[in-house]
Design a protein around this motif. Sequence first.
Motif, mmCIF file in Angstrom:
data_model
loop_
_atom_site.group_PDB
_atom_site.id
_atom_site.type_symbol
_atom_site.label_atom_id
_atom_site.label_comp_id
_atom_site.label_asym_id
_atom_site.label_seq_id
_atom_site.Cartn_x
_atom_site.Cartn_y
_atom_site.Cartn_z
ATOM 1 N N ASN A 1 8.440 8.517 12.769
ATOM 2 C CA ASN A 1 7.358 7.708 13.319
ATOM 3 C C ASN A 1 5.993 8.241 12.937
ATOM 4 O O ASN A 1 4.981 7.682 13.300
ATOM 5 C CB ASN A 1 7.487 7.581 14.837
ATOM 6 N N ILE A 2 5.981 9.352 12.225
ATOM 7 C CA ILE A 2 4.707 9.880 11.745
ATOM 8 C C ILE A 2 4.505 9.349 10.325
ATOM 9 O O ILE A 2 4.992 9.923 9.340
ATOM 10 C CB ILE A 2 4.678 11.409 11.775
ATOM 11 N N SER B 1 0.851 -1.185 0.000
ATOM 12 C CA SER B 1 0.000 0.000 0.000
ATOM 13 C C SER B 1 0.889 1.239 0.000
ATOM 14 O O SER B 1 2.080 1.177 0.337
ATOM 15 C CB SER B 1 -0.919 0.007 1.223
ATOM 16 N N GLY B 2 0.299 2.366 -0.387
ATOM 17 C CA GLY B 2 1.059 3.608 -0.393
ATOM 18 C C GLY B 2 1.112 4.223 1.002
ATOM 19 O O GLY B 2 0.272 3.952 1.870
ATOM 20 N N ALA B 3 2.136 5.042 1.249
ATOM 21 C CA ALA B 3 2.281 5.739 2.538
ATOM 22 C C ALA B 3 3.130 6.992 2.336
ATOM 23 O O ALA B 3 3.821 7.140 1.315
ATOM 24 C CB ALA B 3 2.922 4.807 3.564
ATOM 25 N N THR B 4 3.063 7.848 3.306
ATOM 26 C CA THR B 4 3.986 8.993 3.354
ATOM 27 C C THR B 4 4.601 9.048 4.745
ATOM 28 O O THR B 4 3.959 8.668 5.739
ATOM 29 C CB THR B 4 3.279 10.315 3.042
ATOM 30 N N VAL B 5 5.854 9.489 4.811
ATOM 31 C CA VAL B 5 6.584 9.552 6.082
ATOM 32 C C VAL B 5 7.095 10.974 6.287
ATOM 33 O O VAL B 5 7.657 11.589 5.364
ATOM 34 C CB VAL B 5 7.772 8.561 6.081
ATOM 35 N N SER B 6 6.915 11.479 7.501
ATOM 36 C CA SER B 6 7.404 12.821 7.812
ATOM 37 C C SER B 6 8.920 12.849 7.675
ATOM 38 O O SER B 6 9.624 11.952 8.151
ATOM 39 C CB SER B 6 6.999 13.223 9.227
ATOM 40 N N PHE C 1 10.717 -2.031 -7.870
ATOM 41 C CA PHE C 1 9.917 -0.860 -8.244
ATOM 42 C C PHE C 1 10.822 0.362 -8.366
ATOM 43 O O PHE C 1 11.930 0.414 -7.828
ATOM 44 C CB PHE C 1 8.809 -0.607 -7.213
ATOM 45 N N ARG C 2 10.331 1.344 -9.082
ATOM 46 C CA ARG C 2 11.033 2.625 -9.246
ATOM 47 C C ARG C 2 10.169 3.697 -8.605
ATOM 48 O O ARG C 2 8.974 3.805 -8.881
ATOM 49 C CB ARG C 2 11.248 2.938 -10.718
ATOM 50 N N ILE C 3 10.799 4.471 -7.734
ATOM 51 C CA ILE C 3 10.068 5.547 -7.071
ATOM 52 C C ILE C 3 10.634 6.884 -7.524
ATOM 53 O O ILE C 3 11.858 7.087 -7.569
ATOM 54 C CB ILE C 3 10.126 5.393 -5.537
ATOM 55 N N THR C 4 9.743 7.754 -7.956
ATOM 56 C CA THR C 4 10.115 9.124 -8.320
ATOM 57 C C THR C 4 9.702 10.016 -7.160
ATOM 58 O O THR C 4 8.509 10.242 -6.924
ATOM 59 C CB THR C 4 9.404 9.552 -9.606
ATOM 60 N N ALA C 5 10.707 10.432 -6.364
ATOM 61 C CA ALA C 5 10.440 11.155 -5.111
ATOM 62 C C ALA C 5 10.673 12.646 -5.294
ATOM 63 O O ALA C 5 11.780 13.070 -5.653
ATOM 64 C CB ALA C 5 11.323 10.601 -4.009
ATOM 65 N N LYS C 6 9.630 13.414 -5.051
ATOM 66 C CA LYS C 6 9.763 14.873 -5.086
ATOM 67 C C LYS C 6 9.899 15.387 -3.665
ATOM 68 O O LYS C 6 9.261 14.877 -2.749
ATOM 69 C CB LYS C 6 8.542 15.477 -5.761
ATOM 70 N N GLY C 7 10.751 16.375 -3.507
ATOM 71 C CA GLY C 7 11.017 16.894 -2.181
ATOM 72 C C GLY C 7 9.799 17.586 -1.585
ATOM 73 O O GLY C 7 9.357 18.622 -2.071
ATOM 74 N N THR C 8 9.239 16.981 -0.546
ATOM 75 C CA THR C 8 8.111 17.569 0.194
ATOM 76 C C THR C 8 8.337 17.269 1.663
ATOM 77 O O THR C 8 9.204 16.443 2.008
ATOM 78 C CB THR C 8 6.767 16.960 -0.253
ATOM 79 N N PRO C 9 7.554 17.898 2.557
ATOM 80 C CA PRO C 9 7.707 17.574 3.977
ATOM 81 C C PRO C 9 7.354 16.118 4.307
ATOM 82 O O PRO C 9 7.661 15.640 5.393
ATOM 83 C CB PRO C 9 6.734 18.546 4.652
#
Length: 591
Positions: A89-90, A79-84, A120-128
């Motif tokens: 831990n957020i 599944s998708g997620a985002t990490v602070s 997999f290939r992840i395209t990560a853009k700089g965000t918080p």
Amino acid sequence: MINKKRVNKVTKLTVASAIAFSALAQPLGTLVTVKAAEVPATAKAESKLLQSTGLKASVPVTFENTQFTSTAEGIPGWSGATVSTTAVNIIESASLGTRKADGSFDIDTSNIKPNGQGGFRITAKGTPRMPAIQQIIDTVPGVTYKISYKVKTISGDSPAIQSALAYTHCIAGSGSDVVFIIGQGIGPIESLGTVLSLTGTFTASSIKTPITLGTTPYFKGRETGSYSRYTSVVDYFDISLTATSTGSITSPTINTVTDNDTVVTGTGVAGKTARIELPDGTFRTGTVGNDGKYSIEIPKQAKDKVIKVLLYDGQGNVSPEASTTVIASTVAPPTINTVTTDDVVVKGTGIPGATVTVTIAGQDRTATVGQDGNYSVTIPAQAVGTEITAKQTLNGKTSDPVSTTVTQGTVAAPTIDNVTTDDEKVTGTGINGATVTVKVGNQDYTATVENNRYSIDIAKQPVGTEITAKQTLNGETSSSVSTTVTQGTVAAPTIDNVTTDDEKVTGTGINGATVTVKVGNQDYTATVENNRYSIDIAKQPVGTEITAKQTLNGETSSSVSTTVTQGTVAAPTIDNVTTDDEKVTGTGING
């Protein structure tokens, strides 16, 4: 009033934030592993004791879908997620949405795409909040797990701070139970495409542990606005998970489970946690009682499914697995093939390995069902109507019986005694109780066999007439046998009176018969026509015996005879007689 829970949570978040910052400050190539809280001293002592024995136990664990195959709705198992980026831990869930035309899925402003090469290939853009992918795995509390994967930076546009373009994170757990496993800067500009192998460990604290893989561009500061400037593209592949316990607990036992059971029982070390793994990959847990027994509720499982169990103590010690295969709560009855009076073997089908019991007149005979599902039991030949039953036993359970009745097998043909032209009955042998059908011409005649014999009235038949016979018993009919009518007794011919005048012997006989006439030592023959015969002979003197017999179809009659009698007697002559004569003389027939 101070909310203590809130204070504690804030404290933990602060620790987590410190961890993240510390990780980001490490030079390239540094592997950061953060362990879970220390276990109690007693647990350490027990673990140390187990380690001193050299005992280890492998713990079954795996990631799902490590090839990252996808569907239109997502990537199964992940599944998708985002990490602070400031407090790892957020962790929040993030929908992958639906697959786009290029095969990728969006995670916030970034995206992830199965690379078709087992990763997999992840395209990560700089965000918080860094984009991540997550899977929740089943874990054993106290057991240490090792995660390994490889990464390769494809591209990045962030400044080369400490010669890195991106940062990879591997995080176990969530909230206050987060363990920061891997934090690694990757991809210096001068070595784009270089593969970096990473490994980290964590000790599970619960039975379910989320594993999160996140990526962020490498950046210098955290001031607002700097995040959105950079993008990094990173490949992940060869992702694996293993676990080994600190020490080993004696393997538990698991009792037989049927497809009707809703409880799994067995034995194990008192006080340990028993973990049941069901065929669908889900788990149930329970504690082994002081009596060394456990009992754990489960949904009913299908026959032939495998259920596994292991023990753990939450301190890193795990037992080897035990397993059992679900059996049927009831055993289906076997089948019995048709049995006839000819058979000396009962055959049928059953469950491989089951014991089949065949019963005839109160006597049991047994056989084991082969791996091909067939069985055979030797028996004496049985009479029609005999009941034969069969049942099978497997794992202490016995099926209901099934039965069959012996039917008539092959019926032997009857016999036909010799039939001659004299006979007005057809007789022969057969099977008691059978119905014999005799056919003469187009006419059928029947009789029942008694004392192994039958007898059927018919009209006398000429030589060569075919007579067939067959017999029927219990609905089964034999093949036919046949015979041809042969010649019976041949009557003797007659001889007409023969006199000394006759030069023929005549008489009556049977049309077509050959009549043999004997005069002295001479035989004469003729064929009877129109019931008469005629044979030329020389004249015979009075008293000559003449015999006759006739032969028809190889059968010869008895002989008849006659004696030649006197024929016509000519008058004598008288010589002239005068007055002088005292005699009369003349000629006549001698004697």
